[in-house]
Design a protein around this motif. Structure first.
Motif, mmCIF file in Angstrom:
data_model
loop_
_atom_site.group_PDB
_atom_site.id
_atom_site.type_symbol
_atom_site.label_atom_id
_atom_site.label_comp_id
_atom_site.label_asym_id
_atom_site.label_seq_id
_atom_site.Cartn_x
_atom_site.Cartn_y
_atom_site.Cartn_z
ATOM 1 N N GLY A 112 -4.004 2.764 8.796
ATOM 2 C CA GLY A 112 -3.894 1.886 7.634
ATOM 3 C C GLY A 112 -3.483 0.491 8.068
ATOM 4 O O GLY A 112 -4.174 -0.483 7.802
ATOM 5 N N HIS A 113 -2.346 0.392 8.777
ATOM 6 C CA HIS A 113 -1.962 -0.899 9.354
ATOM 7 C C HIS A 113 -3.026 -1.287 10.385
ATOM 8 O O HIS A 113 -3.543 -2.398 10.376
ATOM 9 N N THR A 114 -3.349 -0.342 11.255
ATOM 10 C CA THR A 114 -4.519 -0.439 12.137
ATOM 11 C C THR A 114 -5.158 0.950 12.130
ATOM 12 O O THR A 114 -4.543 1.900 11.645
ATOM 13 N N GLN A 143 -7.483 -5.689 12.648
ATOM 14 C CA GLN A 143 -7.578 -4.524 13.545
ATOM 15 C C GLN A 143 -7.978 -3.246 12.792
ATOM 16 O O GLN A 143 -7.381 -2.196 12.975
ATOM 17 N N ASN A 144 -9.022 -3.376 11.981
ATOM 18 C CA ASN A 144 -9.533 -2.236 11.206
ATOM 19 C C ASN A 144 -8.488 -1.606 10.294
ATOM 20 O O ASN A 144 -8.516 -0.406 10.037
ATOM 21 N N GLY A 145 -7.550 -2.418 9.842
ATOM 22 C CA GLY A 145 -6.582 -1.921 8.868
ATOM 23 C C GLY A 145 -7.267 -1.632 7.542
ATOM 24 O O GLY A 145 -8.363 -2.138 7.262
ATOM 25 N N ASN A 146 -6.620 -0.785 6.729
ATOM 26 C CA ASN A 146 -7.223 -0.403 5.457
ATOM 27 C C ASN A 146 -6.115 0.060 4.504
ATOM 28 O O ASN A 146 -5.403 1.016 4.804
ATOM 29 N N PRO A 147 -5.954 -0.629 3.363
ATOM 30 C CA PRO A 147 -4.841 -0.278 2.473
ATOM 31 C C PRO A 147 -4.952 1.128 1.889
ATOM 32 O O PRO A 147 -3.932 1.781 1.632
ATOM 33 N N TYR A 151 -2.175 3.967 2.238
ATOM 34 C CA TYR A 151 -1.603 4.649 1.071
ATOM 35 C C TYR A 151 -1.501 6.154 1.348
ATOM 36 O O TYR A 151 -0.468 6.777 1.115
ATOM 37 N N TYR A 152 -2.603 6.739 1.869
ATOM 38 C CA TYR A 152 -2.582 8.185 2.129
ATOM 39 C C TYR A 152 -1.658 8.537 3.285
ATOM 40 O O TYR A 152 -1.002 9.593 3.266
ATOM 41 N N SER A 153 -1.595 7.659 4.302
ATOM 42 C CA SER A 153 -0.654 7.910 5.410
ATOM 43 C C SER A 153 0.780 7.920 4.894
ATOM 44 O O SER A 153 1.610 8.716 5.341
ATOM 45 N N LEU A 154 1.056 7.023 3.950
ATOM 46 C CA LEU A 154 2.410 6.930 3.396
ATOM 47 C C LEU A 154 2.687 8.094 2.454
ATOM 48 O O LEU A 154 3.621 8.868 2.650
ATOM 49 N N SER A 195 -1.049 4.575 -7.829
ATOM 50 C CA SER A 195 -2.370 4.964 -7.308
ATOM 51 C C SER A 195 -2.691 4.171 -6.048
ATOM 52 O O SER A 195 -2.081 3.122 -5.781
ATOM 53 N N ALA A 196 -3.682 4.678 -5.313
ATOM 54 C CA ALA A 196 -4.137 3.984 -4.100
ATOM 55 C C ALA A 196 -4.707 2.614 -4.468
ATOM 56 O O ALA A 196 -4.520 1.633 -3.738
ATOM 57 N N GLN A 197 -5.378 2.531 -5.614
ATOM 58 C CA GLN A 197 -5.968 1.261 -6.068
ATOM 59 C C GLN A 197 -4.881 0.216 -6.295
ATOM 60 O O GLN A 197 -5.017 -0.937 -5.887
ATOM 61 N N GLU A 198 -3.807 0.655 -6.927
ATOM 62 C CA GLU A 198 -2.700 -0.267 -7.215
ATOM 63 C C GLU A 198 -2.083 -0.768 -5.902
ATOM 64 O O GLU A 198 -1.753 -1.947 -5.758
ATOM 65 N N TYR A 199 -1.952 0.155 -4.942
ATOM 66 C CA TYR A 199 -1.391 -0.220 -3.637
ATOM 67 C C TYR A 199 -2.313 -1.209 -2.934
ATOM 68 O O TYR A 199 -1.875 -2.236 -2.391
ATOM 69 N N ALA A 200 -3.625 -0.915 -2.957
ATOM 70 C CA ALA A 200 -4.607 -1.785 -2.279
ATOM 71 C C ALA A 200 -4.602 -3.184 -2.886
ATOM 72 O O ALA A 200 -4.747 -4.181 -2.169
#
Ligand SMILES: [Fe+2]
Length: 328
Positions: A112-114, A143-147, A151-154, A195-200
């Protein structure tokens, strides 16, 4: 247990030294290049033997101390399997263990961070890299991060750990040194989402400047390992040459990997297993001067280091497999 937290004020990085006690094996997480002498001094003062160093991910804000510590102490460098090729001497997968004397860390893939970010769980504490920070989370915009991944990692991994689990992050910018899963669940402003959307949405609107060191640190940190050229120059041989040589009785074929790695990918026929951390002791005790030794490991870095080590034991006929077993 010995547990130390170092701070690099230039990059606000935390580095951790862990060992089960004086005179025993030690490991370091997220070392900073400029601080390597400080770590080595403490390792020596406490009479520890540094055997492994880990980076939680490819850092963008400082140059890692992994290569320097490996060059100075011949320790094993470790990252998750999603790290770019040839950076380290050993890669671990999700849920795999990293072991030193009396201590096991479990690797948790937390992208997520990378896309190469791992956290490492050790009993009552978890080293969260830049995935979960104290009252914050690592940015997800390079670095290919993805919110969404983050979110799922967290929410599906780290926050599922017991609430009293201590979290030790790779950075802090506000002077805090430790937190717990429970505190972060309740008080981390980034985690108060439904939700993941809210986090993103939060993460995609941070509008942060790139780290000052990014253009230097990322390429440097992707180039920490022994490349094929360097491996070849240390008596490196191909698999065909290895097969030819190993037909002779005077040849000893040595697998330097650890038991867990061998379980996943078996050793070559007729080889013996001497885990890299036990190599010096083995070379000291055994009478091997008339033997030809051929070392191999997963990616060819531990075996290249074994060539350097065996030179100090007056062993002249030593070879190693370039690229290791993963290359076959
Ligand atoms: Fe980072």
């Amino acid at each position: 247990m010995i547990f130390r937290q170092f701070f690099d004020s230039t990059s606000s990085t935390y580095t951790y030294l862990i060992s089960s006690g004086h005179g025993r094996e030690a490991l370091i997480i997220d070392p900073v290049l400029e601080k390597t002498d400080q770590y080595i001094n403490l390792v020596n003062q406490l009479n520890l033997r540094l055997v492994k160093v880990i980076d939680t991910h490819i850092h963008a804000d400082h140059i890692s101390g992994l290569a320097e510590l490996r060059n100075k102490t011949k320790c094993i460098t470790v990252m998750g399997e999603n790290a770019p090729a040839d950076v380290v001497s050993m890669n671990v997968k999700d849920n795999e263990k990293i072991s030193i004397e009396n201590i096991d860390l479990t690797a948790l893939y937390t992208p997520g961070h990378t896309d190469d970010s791992y956290s490492f769980l050790m009993n009552d504490r978890v080293f969260t890299g830049d995935t979960l920070l104290i009252k914050g989370t690592g940015r997800t915009d390079f670095q290919n991060g993805n919110p969404y991944d983050q979110y799922y990692s967290l929410f599906d991994r780290l926050l599922k750990l017991p609430e009293e689990t201590f979290i030790y992050p790779a950075h802090d910018y506000k002077g805090e040194s430790v937190s717990t899963i429970g505190e972060e669940k309740n008080f981390n402003p980034r985690l108060q989402v439904s939700s993941a959307q809210e986090y993103a949405l939060i993460m995609n609107n941070l509008n942060l400047a790139n780290p000052k060191m990014m253009d230097i640190a990322v390429p440097e940190n992707k180039n920490l390992g022994f490349n094929r050229e360097k491996q070849k120059n240390l008596n490196g041989i191909s698999y065909d040459r290895l097969k030819n040589l190993s037909e002779s009785d005077e040849v000893l074929l040595i697998d330097l990997r650890e038991t867990a790695e061998i379980k996943m990918k078996p050793s070559l026929l007729n080889s013996i297993n001497i885990p890299y951390s036990n190599l010096q002791e083995y070379l000291r005790k055994k009478e091997l001067t008339n033997k030809t030794l051929i070392f191999y490991c997963a990616v060819g870095e531990r075996s290249a280091l074994a060539i350097q080590i065996s030179q100090s034991y007056q062993l002249k006929q030593t070879y190693h497999l370039v690229g290791g077993l993963n290359n076959l």
